[in-house]
Design a protein around this motif. Structure first.
Motif, mmCIF file in Angstrom:
data_model
loop_
_atom_site.group_PDB
_atom_site.id
_atom_site.type_symbol
_atom_site.label_atom_id
_atom_site.label_comp_id
_atom_site.label_asym_id
_atom_site.label_seq_id
_atom_site.Cartn_x
_atom_site.Cartn_y
_atom_site.Cartn_z
ATOM 1 N N ARG A 56 54.046 24.019 -75.142
ATOM 2 C CA ARG A 56 52.919 24.067 -76.067
ATOM 3 C C ARG A 56 53.330 23.346 -77.344
ATOM 4 O O ARG A 56 54.265 23.779 -78.034
ATOM 5 N N ASN A 57 52.650 22.252 -77.662
ATOM 6 C CA ASN A 57 52.920 21.502 -78.884
ATOM 7 C C ASN A 57 51.993 21.983 -79.989
ATOM 8 O O ASN A 57 50.785 22.119 -79.784
ATOM 9 N N GLU A 58 52.572 22.243 -81.146
ATOM 10 C CA GLU A 58 51.793 22.774 -82.261
ATOM 11 C C GLU A 58 51.998 21.887 -83.478
ATOM 12 O O GLU A 58 53.113 21.441 -83.764
ATOM 13 N N LEU A 59 50.914 21.666 -84.201
ATOM 14 C CA LEU A 59 50.937 20.836 -85.410
ATOM 15 C C LEU A 59 50.174 21.577 -86.496
ATOM 16 O O LEU A 59 49.076 22.066 -86.257
ATOM 17 N N GLN A 60 50.772 21.670 -87.682
ATOM 18 C CA GLN A 60 50.128 22.444 -88.739
ATOM 19 C C GLN A 60 50.307 21.753 -90.089
ATOM 20 O O GLN A 60 51.396 21.242 -90.396
ATOM 21 N N LEU A 61 49.233 21.782 -90.864
ATOM 22 C CA LEU A 61 49.246 21.236 -92.221
ATOM 23 C C LEU A 61 49.326 22.404 -93.197
ATOM 24 O O LEU A 61 48.486 23.310 -93.172
ATOM 25 N N VAL A 62 50.337 22.403 -94.045
ATOM 26 C CA VAL A 62 50.580 23.505 -94.976
ATOM 27 C C VAL A 62 50.288 23.031 -96.395
ATOM 28 O O VAL A 62 50.794 21.981 -96.826
ATOM 29 N N ASP A 63 49.496 23.820 -97.112
ATOM 30 C CA ASP A 63 49.197 23.551 -98.517
ATOM 31 C C ASP A 63 50.033 24.492 -99.376
ATOM 32 O O ASP A 63 49.890 25.720 -99.301
ATOM 33 N N LEU A 64 50.920 23.934 -100.190
ATOM 34 C CA LEU A 64 51.875 24.768 -100.932
ATOM 35 C C LEU A 64 51.228 25.650 -101.990
ATOM 36 O O LEU A 64 51.596 26.825 -102.118
ATOM 37 N N PRO A 65 50.277 25.160 -102.808
ATOM 38 C CA PRO A 65 49.733 26.040 -103.860
ATOM 39 C C PRO A 65 49.081 27.308 -103.310
ATOM 40 O O PRO A 65 49.165 28.374 -103.921
ATOM 41 N N THR A 66 48.433 27.217 -102.164
ATOM 42 C CA THR A 66 47.752 28.384 -101.605
ATOM 43 C C THR A 66 48.544 29.062 -100.504
ATOM 44 O O THR A 66 48.243 30.197 -100.129
ATOM 45 N N GLY A 67 49.542 28.374 -99.937
ATOM 46 C CA GLY A 67 50.291 28.943 -98.840
ATOM 47 C C GLY A 67 49.579 28.861 -97.506
ATOM 48 O O GLY A 67 49.971 29.537 -96.560
#
Length: 523
Positions: free
Chosen positions: A512-523
């Protein structure tokens, strides 16, 4: 240490951590082998740079066994000491003399104790004994008394002096293991205090125990009690024995039930007669001696003309345990030597957990009928001023400021304003270590003229993503975004990054390949 800093060995490094902020202040790097012992300087160094002693573990290729004296403020080694090519068993600073603040006593295998001047690396004297020495403990009430824990028993030295080696070989006593005595069995509370103590075999003798009785090989620790003169404790995996050295008798046993978790370490307190205990599941417990405990006869027994005093330590508080696995287990515990109301736990995965002891008032003269333990009361005075009946709760400055010395039933009636105190551990600091390799690591985009106002140097490290500032070495945040291991991190801006992960293959070889975009100010 007395300065509020925690020093511990991690592989070949010595880390110095601030207990208040739970942040790493200094990393001392000079070793080529694992550090196994760290000793902070004594109270005499309150106005001097902190010095930390660390000792190398064995190095099969280099054979390098050294004691290094560090100046933590500058991060430099002041002195290196080496005597033999074998690991040193134990070492302690000498805290009780004014001739020099740099005297260090070390146990060199198999049977030597050596006094060093740790500032110059000079050997002051050396003394050998007949048995292999495992560890030692100074009597806090008499600096000339020293107890050596050997493989067969205990050697008591009564003529220790920094100026010359002990002239005598000391008094040797043999101590059987509690496994060979009836005290190893679970003590039934219904049999009464005298019957329980009768089960305790007199373990101290001048005669060598029989071959079938196990000796001190399974004894984990020996220590004098700093709160009670002429008392000593012996730590075993499933019990703690309290010895009265005046009568050569065991006067207290803290036994763990069959389903209980074994001990690893115990730290006795000096402000109150209490014990900080570390268990194999990472749980820290505080046990405080019950006041006015004496051995009384049951109705079917003749009263003892001279009743002995039995020491009973009641469990007063315990912290949460950690999840122990093959690679995660508790290593060691330290207690604040000044206030004695905080403890730090070192875990094998790099975590440092700081637990503080907090007190709460449950009301005036309120007894818990469900507990067999006698109640703890708040102190009757603060800084020499008596506490009034309607005074607010005292601040939790230290252990002796949180609980009183204990009150007898008569004092409880006379002092109607005594307030019962309950203790609990709160996790106030956590220093997380890096995940086990392999892990991904990426630095944020570089500094430019366009982002100079909002730029902050951030480093992302993942299995679970840890965001840290590279300027201050402070862990800023932790993100648990994937159940799988991270394979890579790519920054898209100063405030966000993309991370990707791949799960372990199933029976068909699919992942299972997973890709995630993380926004630091909001977590």
């Amino acid at each position: 240490g007395w300065q509020g800093l925690i020093a511990y060995g991690c592989h070949s490094l010595v880390l110095v951590v601030d207990a208040n902020s739970a942040q790493t202040l200094q990393v001392l790097e000079r070793h080529k082998a694992s550090v196994v012992k760290v000793r902070c300087s004594s109270a005499g160094y309150l106005y001097f740079p902190l010095k930390v002693l660390d000792l190398k573990l064995q190095s099969l290729t280099l054979g390098d066994w050294k004691i290094i004296v560090w100046d933590v403020a500058t991060g430099t080694a002041r002195c290196e000491i080496q005597e033999h090519s074998k690991p040193i068993q134990d070492m302690q600073w000498l805290w009780n003399q004014d001739a020099s603040r740099d005297l260090l006593l070390a146990v060199h295998p198999p049977n030597y104790i050596v006094l060093w001047n740790a500032d110059t690396g000079t050997k002051l004297w050396k003394k050998s004994y007949a048995e292999n020495i495992l560890s030692f403990s100074f009597d806090p009430f008499d600096p000339s008394h020293l107890a050596l824990l050997t493989s067969e028993g205990i050697v008591f030295i009564s003529d220790f002096s920094p100026s010359k080696a002990p002239a005598s070989s000391g008094k040797k006593v043999y101590i059987s293991s509690p496994h060979s005595s009836p005290s190893h069995n679970k003590l039934a509370a219904a049999t009464g205090a005298k019957k329980a103590l009768d089960k305790v075999k007199i373990l101290i003798s001048n005669e060598k125990p029989s071959a079938e009785s196990v000796t001190l090989n399974d004894c984990l620790q020996l220590s004098y009690l700093p709160s009670k003169r002429n008392y000593m404790l012996l730590l075993y995996p499933r019990e703690i024995l309290i010895l009265d050295l005046e009568v050569n008798q065991t006067v207290g046993v803290i036994a763990i039930e069959r389903t209980g978790v074994p001990f690893i370490q115990v730290i006795p307190c000096f402000q109150r007669d209490g014990l900080f205990c570390l268990h194999e599941n990472g749980c820290i417990t505080l046990r405080v001696r019950r006041s006015n405990c004496s051995i009384t006869a049951t109705p079917n027994e003749e009263p003892d003309p001279e009743p002995a005093q039995e020491l009973v330590y009641d469990l007063r508080s315990q912290c949460d345990a950690i999840r122990v696995t093959k690679t995660v287990r508790p290593f060691s515990m330290v207690c604040c030597p000044v206030n004695e109301n905080a403890a730090a736990l070192i875990v094998s995965d790099g975590r440092v957990m700081i637990w503080e002891l907090k007190s709460s008032i449950s009301g005036r003269n309120v007894r818990s009928s469900s507990s067999n333990a006698s109640p703890l009361y708040s102190p009757v005075s603060f800084c020499g001023i008596p506490v009034g009946a309607f005074q607010n709760k005292l601040p939790d400055l230290s252990l002796d400021n949180m609980i009183g010395q204990g009150a007898s039933p008569g004092e409880e009636l006379r002092n109607s304003f005594l307030q019962e105190v309950h203790l609990k551990f709160l996790l106030t600091g956590l220093l997380s270590g890096l995940p086990l390799p392999p892990f991904a690591i990426r630095m944020c985009p570089p500094l430019t003229t366009k982002n100079i106002k909002q730029y902050e140097p951030i480093l992302a490290v993942g299995k679970c993503l840890q965001q840290a500032s590279s300027n201050s070495n402070i862990l800023a945040d932790v993100f648990h975004v994937f159940p799988s291991d991270h394979r890579g991190i790519e920054w898209i801006s100063l405030t966000g990054f993309i991370s990707f992960a791949t799960s372990t293959p199933n029976n068909l070889g699919l992942v299972r390949n997973e890709l995630q975009l993380v926004d630091l100010p909001t977590g």
